[in-house]
Design a protein around this motif. Structure first.
Motif, PDB file in Angstrom:
ATOM      1  N   TYR A 121      -8.867  -4.641   0.690  1.00  0.00           N
ATOM      2  CA  TYR A 121      -8.334  -3.335   0.300  1.00  0.00           C
ATOM      3  C   TYR A 121      -9.367  -2.230   0.457  1.00  0.00           C
ATOM      4  O   TYR A 121      -9.016  -1.092   0.789  1.00  0.00           O
ATOM      5  N   TRP A 179     -11.238  -0.906  -6.357  1.00  0.00           N
ATOM      6  CA  TRP A 179     -11.538  -2.282  -5.974  1.00  0.00           C
ATOM      7  C   TRP A 179     -13.022  -2.608  -5.962  1.00  0.00           C
ATOM      8  O   TRP A 179     -13.412  -3.731  -5.631  1.00  0.00           O
ATOM      9  N   SER A 226      -4.914   6.158  -7.587  1.00  0.00           N
ATOM     10  CA  SER A 226      -4.756   5.463  -6.311  1.00  0.00           C
ATOM     11  C   SER A 226      -4.189   6.426  -5.277  1.00  0.00           C
ATOM     12  O   SER A 226      -3.117   6.200  -4.716  1.00  0.00           O
ATOM     13  N   TRP A 269      -1.906  -3.228  -6.818  1.00  0.00           N
ATOM     14  CA  TRP A 269      -2.736  -2.095  -7.199  1.00  0.00           C
ATOM     15  C   TRP A 269      -2.415  -1.645  -8.625  1.00  0.00           C
ATOM     16  O   TRP A 269      -3.321  -1.299  -9.386  1.00  0.00           O
ATOM     17  N   LEU A 282      -3.309   4.919  -1.871  1.00  0.00           N
ATOM     18  CA  LEU A 282      -2.372   3.805  -1.784  1.00  0.00           C
ATOM     19  C   LEU A 282      -1.300   4.002  -0.716  1.00  0.00           C
ATOM     20  O   LEU A 282      -1.038   3.074   0.061  1.00  0.00           O
TER      21      LEU A 282
END
Length: 300
Positions: free
Chosen positions: A223, A244, A8, A153, A11
């Motif tokens: 997202y 995602w 991620s 997440w 993020l």
């Protein structure tokens, strides 16, 4: 078995973006400016959002301008205009995704609604129509408070997890107790479920199983678009997000105009609601839909 881990790396930028637009009325201001092809004067923005006083609207315009989403142009001391920058306009698909999520997943009150069928008008109890800007702002409130998005997440990456594992993943520098409040808040908002281990004391939550709900997984379009914008990628690349995935954006069948009426002051929880019969076909929000009828004041 835990799900395969997916990096991620975007993020932190996603969290920063959500925090930037999270302050109340920011979404309304952005969508109001998006409804016009030309920059607007302060008085024109205020006329579209008459329930905001100077102490509320001016700070929002200033903050969004400092964030590079709004361009402020001063022709003279009394002639100042505001319009979306290219970066601000590129954020609109994210706001549309939030509005669609709010329309689809946040609870709505049932209200008496006149429906015409076969030439006969009758009254049915249908979910209330919420302005798209309010749907977007309510959806944003679910995921923009501290630790909410990192926790979601982490659960998407790891699969069902425990409090201890989520603490280590998302806030290792804080005490273990710090994870409890945001997880409880996500549970109240129906984005996660907390299931105690079989045979364990119900008051012992360290080993409880924390899982994403269907409503949380449906945040994927939100997202994806936030991540694309935050990392400077085209909106068309949003579907390739490694975590995602690519889900179809749900139709915003019940959202009203973007900013035609006073916003409701209560936040909604992520509760699936019954859909009206024969929902409208899937469509993208258009800025021109913002003021399809005159603004005559609060709708309630």
């Amino acid at each position: 078995m835990a799900a395969a881990r997916v990096p991620s790396t975007d993020l932190p930028r996603v969290v920063e973006t959500l925090e930037m637009i999270a302050p109340r009325w920011s979404v309304w201001v952005l969508m109001t400016l998006a409804a016009e092809t030309q920059p607007m004067r302060y008085s024109e923005v205020n006329a579209r959002l008459p329930w905001l006083v100077d102490g509320q609207l001016t700070p929002r315009l200033r903050a969004l301008s400092n964030a590079g989403l709004i361009e402020r142009t001063a022709f003279s001391r009394k002639h100042v205009t505001y319009g979306l920058t290219d970066r601000g306009r590129a954020l609109l698909p994210t706001l549309e995704a939030m509005a669609a999520y709010g329309d689809q997943h946040l609870d709505k009150q049932l209200v008496e609604t006149k429906v015409t069928k076969n030439g006969t008008t009758q009254v049915e109890m249908l979910p209330e129509r919420i302005p798209a800007a309010q749907n977007a702002e309510d959806a944003l409130a679910l995921i923009s408070y501290k630790h909410a998005t990192p926790l979601l997440w982490a659960l998407k990456e790891r699969g069902p997890s425990t409090m201890a594992a989520l603490h280590q993943e998302t806030m290792p520098d804080l005490s273990v107790a710090a994870v409890y409040h945001p997880v409880y808040k996500l549970s109240e908002d129906r984005l996660v479920t907390i299931t105690p281990q079989a045979g364990a004391d119900k008051d012992t939550l360290n080993t409880a199983r924390i899982s994403l709900t269907a409503a949380a997984r449906s945040l994927a379009p939100v997202y994806r678009t936030v991540a694309a914008w935050a990392t400077g990628r085209p909106h068309t690349d949003a579907g390739s997000h490694p975590l995602w995935g690519a889900n179809r954006l749900p139709a915003a069948a019940r959202s009203g105009q973007w900013a035609a009426h006073q916003a409701r002051h209560t936040m909604r929880t992520a509760v699936p609601v019954a859909q009206p019969h024969a929902p409208a076909p899937e469509k993208n929000w258009r800025p021109a839909d913002l003021f399809s009828s005159p603004t005559t004041g609060p709708c309630r």
